[in-house]
Design an enzyme around this catalytic site. Structure first.
Site, PDB file in Angstrom:
ATOM      1  N   PRO A 238      -5.180  31.200 -11.066  1.00  0.00           N
ATOM      2  CA  PRO A 238      -4.901  30.292  -9.820  1.00  0.00           C
ATOM      3  C   PRO A 238      -5.635  28.924 -10.173  1.00  0.00           C
ATOM      4  O   PRO A 238      -6.629  28.825 -10.072  1.00  0.00           O
ATOM      5  CB  PRO A 238      -5.363  30.984  -8.693  1.00  0.00           C
ATOM      6  N   THR A 243       1.615  24.789 -12.215  1.00  0.00           N
ATOM      7  CA  THR A 243       2.697  24.217 -11.438  1.00  0.00           C
ATOM      8  C   THR A 243       2.677  22.743 -11.715  1.00  0.00           C
ATOM      9  O   THR A 243       3.729  22.237 -12.000  1.00  0.00           O
ATOM     10  CB  THR A 243       2.313  24.380  -9.776  1.00  0.00           C
ATOM     11  N   GLU A 458     -34.394  36.279  -1.607  1.00  0.00           N
ATOM     12  CA  GLU A 458     -34.140  35.311  -2.591  1.00  0.00           C
ATOM     13  C   GLU A 458     -35.138  34.829  -3.679  1.00  0.00           C
ATOM     14  O   GLU A 458     -34.722  34.882  -4.833  1.00  0.00           O
ATOM     15  CB  GLU A 458     -33.791  33.768  -1.957  1.00  0.00           C
TER      16      GLU A 458
HETATM   17  P1  ADP Z   1      -1.620  26.742 -10.307  1.00  0.00           P
HETATM   18  O1  ADP Z   1      -0.006  26.439 -10.088  1.00  0.00           O
HETATM   19  O2  ADP Z   1      -2.078  27.040 -11.554  1.00  0.00           O
HETATM   20  O3  ADP Z   1      -2.133  27.530  -9.170  1.00  0.00           O
HETATM   21  P2  ADP Z   1      -1.661  24.019  -9.402  1.00  0.00           P
HETATM   22  O4  ADP Z   1      -0.851  23.227 -10.626  1.00  0.00           O
HETATM   23  O5  ADP Z   1      -0.856  23.922  -8.117  1.00  0.00           O
HETATM   24  O6  ADP Z   1      -2.260  25.286  -9.757  1.00  0.00           O
HETATM   25  O7  ADP Z   1      -2.917  23.098  -9.356  1.00  0.00           O
HETATM   26  C1  ADP Z   1      -3.404  22.617  -8.257  1.00  0.00           C
HETATM   27  C2  ADP Z   1      -3.978  21.383  -8.099  1.00  0.00           C
HETATM   28  O8  ADP Z   1      -5.273  20.997  -9.223  1.00  0.00           O
HETATM   29  C3  ADP Z   1      -2.944  20.323  -8.818  1.00  0.00           C
HETATM   30  O9  ADP Z   1      -2.215  19.717  -8.015  1.00  0.00           O
HETATM   31  C4  ADP Z   1      -3.947  19.313  -9.468  1.00  0.00           C
HETATM   32  O10 ADP Z   1      -4.222  18.284  -8.308  1.00  0.00           O
HETATM   33  C5  ADP Z   1      -5.291  19.928  -9.664  1.00  0.00           C
HETATM   34  N1  ADP Z   1      -5.178  20.065 -11.068  1.00  0.00           N
HETATM   35  C6  ADP Z   1      -5.295  21.418 -11.697  1.00  0.00           C
HETATM   36  N2  ADP Z   1      -5.312  21.143 -13.055  1.00  0.00           N
HETATM   37  C7  ADP Z   1      -5.221  19.849 -13.118  1.00  0.00           C
HETATM   38  C8  ADP Z   1      -5.635  19.195 -14.576  1.00  0.00           C
HETATM   39  N3  ADP Z   1      -5.493  19.719 -15.759  1.00  0.00           N
HETATM   40  N4  ADP Z   1      -5.433  17.709 -14.421  1.00  0.00           N
HETATM   41  C9  ADP Z   1      -5.422  17.289 -13.175  1.00  0.00           C
HETATM   42  N5  ADP Z   1      -5.043  17.760 -12.156  1.00  0.00           N
HETATM   43  C10 ADP Z   1      -5.342  19.137 -11.915  1.00  0.00           C
HETATM   44 ZN    ZN Z   2     -29.442  39.401  -2.438  1.00  0.00          ZN
HETATM   45 MG    MG Z   3       1.246  27.281  -8.714  1.00  0.00          MG
END
Ligand code: ADP
Ligand code: ZN
Ligand code: MG
Length: 647
Positions: A238, A243, A458
């Site tokens: 994730p 996306t 710790e």
């Molecule tokens: P996933 O769909 O893999 O869970 P997303 O595409 O929704 O992740 O990514 C979440 C956010 O993280 C994006 O909207 C973007 O702002 C940021 N992000 C993730 N990877 C990148 C990347 N390689 N470059 C720039 N922004 C990124």
């Molecule tokens: Zn501990």
């Molecule tokens: Mg996604």
């Protein structure tokens, strides 16, 4: 301690996020908004009518003083009191100056408050022999009652609507349903995202370039009879930007993008999902060339025939529909289906076979260089102070995904705002880093004893990692309560480690046991705060014994116990494939591993008792110490083995 070795879970289940309900006007009945509006209108009209009944002004209104003068001059024939309102009749219509409005035979008057039960007025009226009548103000009362009723009706109407909406899963806002019966279900996104917005991920971008070329000029490919993969599956944990990448692919090619979340197909009614799939592909074909994007496809694409709860009928139908739609593409249709998932392991094999999602692109967490690029994308609009070194930030955020980096930048900016600065400084990034990693600070008053116990706990973790060369070096130790933890020892994991050796794991277990061992050594009792440590150590030991064949007694066997994803239903049918005896041996080996680790920890701490005291003293004084402070206290740590980057 709770978190000493931050390793983001690789395949943590990522349930589809709840999305705002999708508009879907044609499948479900929708309450008509006209009924209550009509009702409210009628009641309102009635109310106005009641209030306007001419019970008050029987003639032009006159001024109170003017009325007194006329009464003095014995020119009033008759008066009718209705609350503060008085209607009257002149004996003879009084003359007024030409500039004013002429008076008529009757008049009205509003009695000022103090005059209501003015004895003088009553006397004079009697003296002048004015005919006095009184009417009660019932009409006004009636009006009030009507207002009350109206309010009640209004509330009932609102209640009614809320109820209706919560029953209808695809319901939209009350007003939003006006005249949008034919609304587009799969909206093309307007703001264009291109590969320029996606930092790093060069490999993935490279693989998608071919798709982009194809979408730009499909004829070139068709002419040569070249087949382009219809389905591309993006896999990755994730927040790694799946996306984003899908959207950027569409933006780069400049084609429409039909996006839907896997969970949106799953509805209360069997068949709705399948009909949505049909519709989605229909629309896409009409708009070809274009991209269909099914996000979180694991919500529909799970292995069929598995699953515990109900609802898989609907899922299977939906999945079958997707499969048959993908098979039904004509060679000339230029529709590419992208899908994203963070659970490729649960997907139905039928989805992955050639002709469907046969091109797989794995998206990894970014490397140091990648993190720097991503940070650069996200600080575009953030004014940075001179002391911020993004390369430094990138180096200290091992294991962060793109989404987490974005969050880091945002938290830093928020902290700068809170501290009333016009630029984001290195300190803001530091605070944000701690917050993202360890959770928000808790304002908690701990007793002296609790603090000291936490400090020793710790210090125990930190000291053991100082002396064992296989574990990651200490980055920071704090006893500021954060998130769920009273204190945290943060280690700096090595970049891109693919090889985890047995020795390292034993050291790791000893390090985890260090907190508890220190408590026992100093206070001669264990505390409940070490529960998390024990859980972590036990799970590691169990995997070493049962999965990785690291126990001599058990030997090189992997015992799957179906413990990994019990909610999938897939593994739950897998019977345990080993005897009670073996289970017993496994348990014993796990216990032996854990005992060894605990003993090792106790021994090390006893040997270096002075250092343990020194660290905990420093912790109690400063609340938080970092690697450099530790070096000052204890000297250089034991050199790390097999470490490619120095810390
Ligand atoms: P996933 O769909 O893999 O869970 P997303 O595409 O929704 O992740 O990514 C979440 C956010 O993280 C994006 O909207 C973007 O702002 C940021 N992000 C993730 N990877 C990148 C990347 N390689 N470059 C720039 N922004 C990124
Ligand atoms: Zn501990
Ligand atoms: Mg996604």
């Amino acid at each position: 301690m709770t978190d000493s070795d931050r390793k983001p879970p690789e395949s943590s289940p990522h349930p589809p996020k709840p999305r705002p309900p999708q508009r879907d006007d044609d499948d479900l009945p929708r309450p008509s908004p006209w009924g209550p509006i009509l009702l409210i209108g009628v009641v309102l009209t009635l109310l106005l009518f009641v209030n306007w009944r001419p019970f008050n002004s029987s003639g032009p209104e006159v001024d109170y003083n003017f009325f007194w003068k006329q009464l003095d001059a014995d020119n009033i024939a008759e008066l009718t009191f209705t609350g503060p309102l008085v209607n009257g009749k002149w004996k003879k219509v009084p003359e007024v100056p030409a500039s004013q409005k002429k008076l008529s035979e009757t008049f009205s008057l509003r009695l000022p408050d103090p005059a209501r039960d003015d004895q003088k007025l009553a006397d004079l009226l009697r003296e002048r022999d004015v005919k006095v009548k009184a009417e009660d103000s019932a009409p006004a009362l009636f009006g009030q009652m009507m207002t009350g009723t109206l309010l009640l009706l209004g509330m009932l109407a609102i209640f009614f609507f809320v109820m209706r909406r919560s029953i209808d899963p695809a319901g939209t806002a009350f007003i939003g349903s006006f005249g949008r019966a034919g609304a587009k279900r799969f909206k093309q996104t307007d703001q264009r995202t291109t590969f320029a917005d996606v930092a790093a991920m060069e490999q993935a971008k490279l693989e998608l370039t071919e798709i982009v070329d194809f979408l730009k000029s499909p004829d070139k490919f068709h002419k040569l009879g070249a087949q382009i993969p219809k389905g591309v599956l993006l896999m990755g944990s994730p927040g790694t930007g799946k996306t984003l990448l899908a959207r950027a692919t569409a933006g780069e090619a400049g084609v429409p993008f039909f996006s839907m979340n896997g969970s949106e197909f799953i509805q209360m009614f069997v068949g709705v999902g399948a009909s949505r799939v049909r519709d989605l592909f229909q629309q896409a074909k009409e708009n070809s060339p274009c991209i269909i994007f099914i996000d979180e496809i694991d919500a529909v694409g799970r292995v069929r025939g598995a699953g515990l709860g109900g609802g898989h009928d609907e899922r299977e139908q939906t999945l079958n529909q997707i499969l048959s739609e993908m098979d039904g593409f004509q060679a000339t249709e230029s529709v590419i289906v992208l899908a994203a998932t963070n659970r490729p392991d649960v997907l139905d094999p039928a989805l992955l076979r050639p002709g469907r999602f046969d091109r797989h692109i794995t998206i990894d967490r970014p490397t140091k260089e990648g993190r720097l690029q991503i940070l650069k994308v996200h600080v575009r609009k953030v004014p940075l102070a001179k002391d911020v070194d993004l390369a430094d930030v990138a180096a200290s955020t091992i294991g962060f995904s793109g989404a987490e980096l974005k969050n880091l930048v945002n938290e830093a900016a928020l902290h700068a705002v809170r501290s009333d600065r016009s630029e984001v400084t290195a300190e803001d990034f530091d605070v944000s880093h701690d917050r993202v990693l360890m959770g928000a600070k808790r304002e908690e008053i701990l007793t002296e004893h609790e603090r000291s116990m936490t400090a020793y706990h710790e210090a125990g973790h930190a000291l053991i990692s100082w002396h064992l060369p296989d574990v990651d070096p200490v980055h920071k130790v704090t006893i500021i309560p954060r998130g769920r933890a009273l204190g945290v020892t943060q280690l700096l994991p090595e970049e891109d480690r693919y090889h985890y050796g047995e020795r390292r794991m034993h050291s790791q277990m000893a390090m985890i046991m260090g907190g508890r061992a220190a408590e026992k050594l100093i206070f001669d009792e264990y505390s409940a705060g070490a529960e998390d440590d024990l859980k972590k150590a036990t799970s590691l030991a169990r995997r070493m014994v049962a999965h990785w064949g690291m126990s001599e007694l058990i030997g090189p066997v992997a015992f799957r116990q179906g413990e990994e994803h019990p909610f999938l239903g897939k593994e739950i049918h897998e019977a345990r494939e080993f005897s009670e005896e073996t289970a017993h041996t496994i348990d014993q080996e796990v216990q032996r591993f854990l005992n060894d680790a605990a003993n090792k920890a106790s021994k090390l701490l006893t040997e270096h008792r002075d250092q343990l005291d020194a660290i905990s003293k420093a912790l109690l004084k400063n609340e938080s110490i970092d690697h450099a402070d530790m070096v000052k206290l204890l000297g250089e740590p034991v050199p790390r083995t097999s470490r490619s980057v120095s810390a």
